[in-house]
Write an enzyme that holds these catalytic residues in place. Sequence first.
Site, PDB file in Angstrom:
ATOM      1  N   GLY A  55       0.826  -1.205   0.000  1.00 33.07           N
ATOM      2  CA  GLY A  55       0.000   0.000   0.000  1.00 33.07           C
ATOM      3  C   GLY A  55       0.859   1.253   0.000  1.00 33.07           C
ATOM      4  O   GLY A  55       0.605   2.205  -0.738  1.00 33.07           O
TER       5      GLY A  55
ATOM      6  N   TYR B 182      -7.361  -5.005  15.912  1.00 31.92           N
ATOM      7  CA  TYR B 182      -6.026  -5.519  16.250  1.00 31.92           C
ATOM      8  C   TYR B 182      -5.571  -6.591  15.281  1.00 31.92           C
ATOM      9  O   TYR B 182      -4.415  -6.954  15.248  1.00 31.92           O
ATOM     10  CB  TYR B 182      -5.910  -5.982  17.705  1.00 31.92           C
TER      11      TYR B 182
ATOM     12  N   ILE C  42      -5.603 -18.351  -3.246  1.00 29.96           N
ATOM     13  CA  ILE C  42      -6.852 -18.776  -3.891  1.00 29.96           C
ATOM     14  C   ILE C  42      -7.794 -17.577  -4.045  1.00 29.96           C
ATOM     15  O   ILE C  42      -8.426 -17.375  -5.071  1.00 29.96           O
ATOM     16  CB  ILE C  42      -7.532 -19.884  -3.048  1.00 29.96           C
TER      17      ILE C  42
ATOM     18  N   GLN D 233      11.514 -15.268  -8.315  1.00 29.40           N
ATOM     19  CA  GLN D 233      11.362 -15.993  -9.586  1.00 29.40           C
ATOM     20  C   GLN D 233      10.074 -16.816  -9.559  1.00 29.40           C
ATOM     21  O   GLN D 233       9.308 -16.840 -10.519  1.00 29.40           O
ATOM     22  CB  GLN D 233      12.546 -16.936  -9.810  1.00 29.40           C
TER      23      GLN D 233
ATOM     24  N   CYS E 197     -13.514  11.370  19.800  1.00 28.57           N
ATOM     25  CA  CYS E 197     -14.697  10.507  19.743  1.00 28.57           C
ATOM     26  C   CYS E 197     -15.008   9.917  21.118  1.00 28.57           C
ATOM     27  O   CYS E 197     -15.522  10.624  21.973  1.00 28.57           O
ATOM     28  CB  CYS E 197     -14.537   9.443  18.659  1.00 28.57           C
TER      29      CYS E 197
ATOM     30  N   HIS F  25     -13.333  12.579  13.882  1.00 29.36           N
ATOM     31  CA  HIS F  25     -11.983  11.994  13.810  1.00 29.36           C
ATOM     32  C   HIS F  25     -11.066  12.838  12.932  1.00 29.36           C
ATOM     33  O   HIS F  25     -10.957  12.598  11.726  1.00 29.36           O
ATOM     34  CB  HIS F  25     -12.062  10.575  13.232  1.00 29.36           C
TER      35      HIS F  25
ATOM     36  N   GLU G 259      -7.963  12.806  12.654  1.00 29.05           N
ATOM     37  CA  GLU G 259      -6.768  12.090  12.160  1.00 29.05           C
ATOM     38  C   GLU G 259      -6.878  11.707  10.688  1.00 29.05           C
ATOM     39  O   GLU G 259      -5.869  11.570  10.005  1.00 29.05           O
ATOM     40  CB  GLU G 259      -6.488  10.842  13.011  1.00 29.05           C
TER      41      GLU G 259
END
Length: 533
Positions: A18, A54, A148, A191, A382, A506, A508
């Site tokens: 990410g 978590y 899968i 590979q 919050c 929030h 953040e």
Amino acid sequence: MSKYIFVTGGVVSSLGKGVTASAIGALIKAGKYSVNMMKIDPYLNVDAGTMRPYEHGEVFICDDGTETDLDLGNYERFLQIKTTKDSAITTGRVYLKVIESERRGEYLGQTVQVIPHITDEIKRRIRAFDKHNSDICIIELGGTVGDIESVPFIEAIRQFALEEGQENVMFIHLTLIPMVAGGEHKTKPSQHSVKTLMSEGIHPDMLVCRSQEAISDDIKDKLALFCNVKKESVISLPDAEYSIYEIPLTLQQEKVLERIEDRLDLPLKKADVSPWKTIVKNIKESTETIDIAFVGKYLQLSDAYKSVVEAFDHAGYNHKHKINLCNVDPEALEQNDKTVLDLLAKADGIFVPGGFGTRGINGKIAALAYGRINKIPTFGICLGLQCMVIEYARNILKLDADSVEFTPNTPNPVIEMLSNLKNIKELGGTMRLGAYTTNFEAKSHIAKIYGTATISERHRHRFEVNPTYTEQLEKAGLIISGRGPSNLVESVELVDHPWYIGVQYHPEFLSSPLKAHPLFDSFVKTIIDIKNK
Ligand code: GLN
């Protein structure tokens, strides 16, 4: 017309796919192309809203209220974009759509199958995303090649590349180059991973090689030969020395932008990475540290508070200070554990993050009381705001008060359930979610910090401050400084305290290394100023 870059992962998960995909996006953006990003998560959950923090890291909230994977936070922080409900797809979401269509009879009696119905739905979502607004869309495929779960997605992107034309689609494969005893880098796992990818019909155009130390030219030669990738497209990405925000600079040195421009037949541009250079310079020059008591349940597993930890770091970069978040376990505080009491006593600031459930609540309340009485900068988000209100009601108003989340029949429900949510039983997507406006009292501390009276921030909560108690609270000194739609309490603060603010939203989620969030910035700055006095 958009061009597409798909980023796949090989060998092991948690290689920083990410972050790498975001850093590639940041570099492309520094080259003055417009970029958008999307995440494919091959799990069966419809979204990340009900997943354990978590185990899976935080739930990231978009403006539109989507509860999603924390990688979208990286996309927003690196690229200054706003992700939406269309920025993430999961297996669950794709199957849900196909099964619902089948139940409505929309397939007219056909046998509904993974190919073509699931793959068609995946391709439809990729095409519908961004609607050709950006020059380049980067699409990150979660998990590792060979799982899968990812098979239908790999098949869909193989078909997608064929349909869109080779010059419009590029594949970047992120892989691990382990080092064995004797200090030798090994290419075999990569590979194999490329072989698996090719057996599924995808030939990578670029290999991004994660390793502890940079890989040598010889290793690049070997990877190029065995993986059938041009040598200049074998990119060395060793562990960053100071911070993930060095990665756009490393990728630039490895000429990643030039390779992308070549491959996608785009005009050559020069990337301006100076903002990233400034961030890295500030990080390197941060020698002093401040200690913030972090009173939450899962800090050890810091991905559970990913955006909060990031937001503190961004403020730290701004003021050239390291932020040491000390894990003050609220349950240990309830037991008067000496170690955590000492941590709290030596902290320069106190922070109570968002959270759910009754565990550790009295510890959080005790920490807030400590910050209030001892005039230590204190910040609640919050659940943190809700605990500030309970603390004030109990210790100043002398009420037997609680949130109905913890004590449903409390005599003084100072925090009650949002009225429009009262009859909802399902857990997924049923909170008050996403961006709402807050209006601040003109003279409040928080309005000064933002420098404006009206803001928009993101939310994720089921409970709110009970309006029946706001007058009493204000009379006793807990100021309701910000209100949202229908007068909902969005922020509280104390006067006669250097910094004591709680917010229901929030903040953040809107912080970025390129622009620290004003609340985190002001909190950190106040702590530094007090420390330097
Ligand atoms: N549990 C509280 C609520 O639902 C706080 C939520 C949070 O902190 N995100 O209102």
